[in-house]
Design an enzyme around this catalytic site. Structure first.
Site, PDB file in Angstrom:
ATOM      1  N   CYS A 104       0.797  -1.231   0.000  1.00 18.86           N
ATOM      2  CA  CYS A 104       0.000   0.000   0.000  1.00 18.86           C
ATOM      3  C   CYS A 104       0.831   1.284   0.000  1.00 18.86           C
ATOM      4  CB  CYS A 104      -0.911   0.052   1.224  1.00 18.86           C
ATOM      5  SG  CYS A 104      -1.389  -1.521   1.894  1.00 18.86           S
ATOM      6  N   ARG A 128       6.566 -11.739   4.981  1.00 21.39           N
ATOM      7  CA  ARG A 128       5.911 -11.699   6.291  1.00 21.39           C
ATOM      8  C   ARG A 128       6.483 -12.813   7.131  1.00 21.39           C
ATOM      9  NH1 ARG A 128      -0.382 -10.969   4.354  1.00 21.39           N
ATOM     10  NH2 ARG A 128      -0.029  -9.065   3.152  1.00 21.39           N
ATOM     11  N   GLN A 142       1.791 -10.840  -4.365  1.00 16.79           N
ATOM     12  CA  GLN A 142       0.342 -10.647  -4.409  1.00 16.79           C
ATOM     13  C   GLN A 142      -0.053  -9.942  -5.701  1.00 16.79           C
ATOM     14  OE1 GLN A 142       0.182  -8.138  -0.837  1.00 16.79           O
ATOM     15  NE2 GLN A 142      -1.366  -9.554  -0.079  1.00 16.79           N
ATOM     16  N   ASP A 155      -1.816  -7.313  -6.238  1.00 16.27           N
ATOM     17  CA  ASP A 155      -2.351  -6.315  -5.325  1.00 16.27           C
ATOM     18  C   ASP A 155      -2.703  -5.019  -6.058  1.00 16.27           C
ATOM     19  OD1 ASP A 155      -3.077  -5.275  -2.942  1.00 16.27           O
ATOM     20  OD2 ASP A 155      -1.060  -5.064  -2.129  1.00 16.27           O
ATOM     21  N   HIS A 173      -4.557  -0.998  -5.441  1.00 15.69           N
ATOM     22  CA  HIS A 173      -5.168   0.013  -4.581  1.00 15.69           C
ATOM     23  C   HIS A 173      -5.930   0.974  -5.456  1.00 15.69           C
ATOM     24  CE1 HIS A 173      -2.064  -1.728  -2.016  1.00 15.69           C
ATOM     25  NE2 HIS A 173      -2.990  -1.573  -1.086  1.00 15.69           N
ATOM     26  N   LYS A 195     -15.084  -5.327   4.746  1.00 11.76           N
ATOM     27  CA  LYS A 195     -14.413  -6.069   3.670  1.00 11.76           C
ATOM     28  C   LYS A 195     -15.258  -7.211   3.139  1.00 11.76           C
ATOM     29  CE  LYS A 195     -12.092  -9.265   6.736  1.00 11.76           C
ATOM     30  NZ  LYS A 195     -11.014 -10.189   6.943  1.00 11.76           N
ATOM     31  N   HIS A 235      -8.314  -1.595  -0.932  1.00 10.92           N
ATOM     32  CA  HIS A 235      -7.231  -2.559  -1.134  1.00 10.92           C
ATOM     33  C   HIS A 235      -7.915  -3.785  -1.714  1.00 10.92           C
ATOM     34  CE1 HIS A 235      -4.732  -0.776   2.290  1.00 10.92           C
ATOM     35  NE2 HIS A 235      -5.940  -0.363   2.582  1.00 10.92           N
TER      36      HIS A 235
END
Ligand SMILES: [Zn+2]
Ligand SMILES: [Zn+2]
Length: 638
Positions: free
Chosen positions: A337, A366, A384, A386, A388, A467, A513
């Site tokens: 992000c 992680r 990911q 990913d 935004h 979410k 996200h």
């Protein structure tokens, strides 16, 4: 004795004396029902068949075939397994806890001397059968905390003592069956004879209370069902799952490996696995750009101060890796992000620029505990898909709908069914009521528009926004969490993201996200199991293999191979002087979709004879026709 009124599910009322049990009530309906019932639901609370009912209320009996029965049977069966283990191994083994879980139950044991091995399973199962046959009654006792502590201390069960000592209660309930007694809230089945279908399945290590500073326990996984038939179906499915295990297929198909030298949870992608990844990544870039996303790339490490600003340092530090350059702290990104927000902030934005959709195949790290690492499904470094989306509040609705459509398309292409969940505002949360209302409504209406059923998890959202979670259902009906869409009010605030509205004033945008496949590593793990390693043509790292019948055709076969490769077909050749049948079997083991067999006839006619991996043959075709065929099939995601 006082009379109480019991209302049954069909609405009928029964007047009974206070203190009667669900079993007594069941008896008044029928002896069969009383015998079949394993527990009851009294005023929406699960109770034992022997629990005294001392007030009026609603009562529903739970029979072996009720949906609630399975969990009670499984948890009760955990007691039965612990009892069997104690009968066999005595003081050599201490008991800890044994909950029901999805698909079964487990019990964690501690022992300094006994090391459980799968060969112990039949012995334990035989003892369980013996105890079940004795049909011992299972009774509940309530004891003061102190009495319970001294009871378990006398038995040498230190873990039970520790559990009770940590409870802030006056009294605890215990369940007794034969010589075995366990601390438990219940409810339990009334007799051990209920257990007719169970099986010990596997072993694992687990730290006491999940803390690696504590003692290592031995976990025995097992499962139980209402009857033998259901157990058999389940075990057959487990067997199939074992065959499809992505760790095993990953090795057999030479896709990836892990190395202790590199470190746990860090994937080494071999050429075929890396090709599979590249295919999926290319697919993702194409699908995202055609939906109006822009590709961005952020750095792998960002200053620690930035992670402090985002709140990750405060809330997520234990899962992050840190390093230092020139005495400046840096955090390895666990999420993508922050860089996306910095790109947004690199120039002023107007309401006309919104929504902005940044997409990154973002590699993150992680810290996962070593005990939870599991093949590709749980790793420490992963990528990911990913994105935004930074938008105006009034745009959330349309954006979420587009994402849902995206999820639907992608699930269809990969052949997954899926289920969805909406998680709403938790008690501890930030953001205004109006924000939450708008975002939750947007998510909910997008879910409704999708025409798919969904569940609502009240209060289960993140503290910074509601979410949607999407769970894919694979070929074995197992669920895998993949896509999530999260609405976020905090980060735009913390990073002071703004846009200039039509009124000329600065406004705060909202950030969504979202991931579609989630972690590519994990998704590939799921895909391998879903397809049992037989990838469709468009995903196959190797789409075809050229096989000659004898050395006579080797030269022509080599030319065909080069022609296919030059045309972009992912092709291999096997020109060894081996029997054709042997080469075909090897190619089938490698799950290559097409084998192109070249004999004298094909050589003379300048053709290839394609044969599908399941054994079906197609008519001989020219090489160029085969190239066109592959291109067409692959572009249709077949
Ligand atoms: Zn229990
Ligand atoms: Zn994010």
């Amino acid at each position: 004795m006082a009379e109480i009124q019991i209302e049954l599910p069909d609405g009928s009322l029964k007047s009974v004396e206070a203190g009667v049990t669900p079993y007594d009530v069941a008896l008044t309906i029928g002896e069969g029902l009383a015998r079949q019932s394993i527990a009851a639901c009294f005023n929406d609370e699960l109770v034992d068949m022997t629990a005294p009912l001392d007030a009026s209320g609603t009562l529903a009996l739970i029979t072996q075939n009720s949906p609630e029965a399975l969990e009670i049977i499984r948890h009760s069966c955990a007691h039965l397994m612990a009892q069997a283990v104690k009968e066999i191994y005595g003081d050599e083994v201490q008991v800890t806890i044994g909950p029901a879980i999805k698909d079964g139950f487990y019990y964690d044991f501690y022992s300094e001397t006994k090391k459980f091995v799968p060969e112990d399973f039949p012995v334990i199962e035989a003892k369980m059968a013996e105890l079940a046959k004795e049909d011992l009654s299972i009774s509940r006792e309530v004891m003061t905390r102190d009495d319970a502590i001294s009871l378990f201390r006398d038995m040498g069960e230190a873990y039970k003592v520790e559990l009770i000592e940590d409870l802030d209660v006056e009294s605890v309930s215990l369940y007794r069956q034969g010589n075995f007694v366990d601390l438990c809230r219940g409810p339990h089945v009334p007799r051990t004879g209920i257990h007719k279908a169970y099986k010990l399945t596997s072993l694992a290590g687990a730290y006491w209370r999940g803390d690696e500073k504590n003692a290592m326990l031995q976990r025995i996984y097992a499962t139980a069902f209402q009857n033998k038939k259901e157990l058999k179906t389940h075990l057959a499915r487990l067997e199939e799952a074992k065959k499809r295990d992505h760790r095993r297929l990953g090795r057999e198909l030479d896709l990836f490996s892990f190395s202790e030298e590199a470190g746990g949870g860090l994937v080494l992608w071999h050429p075929k696995g890396a090709m599979l990844r590249a295919i999926i990544e290319d697919f993702e870039r194409k699908e995202h750009t055609k939906r109006g996303y822009e590709l961005v790339v952020g750095p792998q490490i960002l200053k620690t101060d930035l992670w402090k600003m985002s709140g990750h340092y405060e809330n997520y530090r234990e899962n992050m890796y840190f390093t230092e350059i020139d005495e400046q702290g840096y955090g390895v990104k666990p999420m993508n992000c922050l860089a996306h927000m910095l790109i947004y902030k690199s120039k002023p934005r107007s309401y006309r620029n919104l929504p902005i959709r940044y997409f990154e195949l973002g590699t993150v790290h992680r810290h996962e505990k070593s005990g939870v690492l599991h093949g590709l499904l749980r790793v420490r470094g992963f990528t990911q898909d990913d994105a935004h989306i930074i938008c105006r509040p009034d745009q959330i609705d349309a954006e979420v709908k587009d994402i849902m459509k995206f999820v639907q398309d992608v699930a269809g292409i990969f052949g997954f069914d899926y289920t969805m969940e909406l998680s709403t505002r938790p008690e501890k949360s930030i953001g205004t009521d109006a924000d939450w209302d708008q975002a939750t409504k947007a998510l909910q209406s997008a879910l409704e528009d999708s025409g798919q059923p969904f569940d609502i998890n009240e209060g289960d959202g993140a503290f910074y926004g509601p979410k949607i979670d999407v769970k894919l259902k694979d070929a074995l009906d197992r669920e895998w969490q993949c896509a999530t869409i999260q609405c976020d009010f905090t980060l735009p605030e913390r990073f002071d993201l703004t846009y200039v509205g039509s009124d000329g004033e600065k406004h705060r945008p909202v950030m969504l996200h979202r991931v579609i496949l989630g972690s590519i590593e994990r998704f590939i793990g799921v895909l391998i199991e879903h397809y049992a390693g037989s990838f469709p043509l468009w995903l196959s790292p190797v789409q075809a293999i050229v096989l000659n019948v004898t050395d006579n055709q080797a030269e022509y076969a080599q030319k065909v191979f080069e022609q296919l490769r030059a045309a972009g077909v992912r092709v291999e050749s096997d020109l060894r002087n081996e029997k054709l049948g042997f080469k075909i079997r090897e190619a089938q083991m490698a799950k290559i979709p097409y084998m192109l067999v070249i004999g004298d006839r094909e050589m003379e006619e300048k053709t290839v004879a394609p044969r599908f991996r399941d054994g079906k043959s197609l008519d001989p075709v020219s090489v160029t026709d085969f190239i066109d065929f592959i291109a067409q099939e692959a572009s249709a995601h077949k």
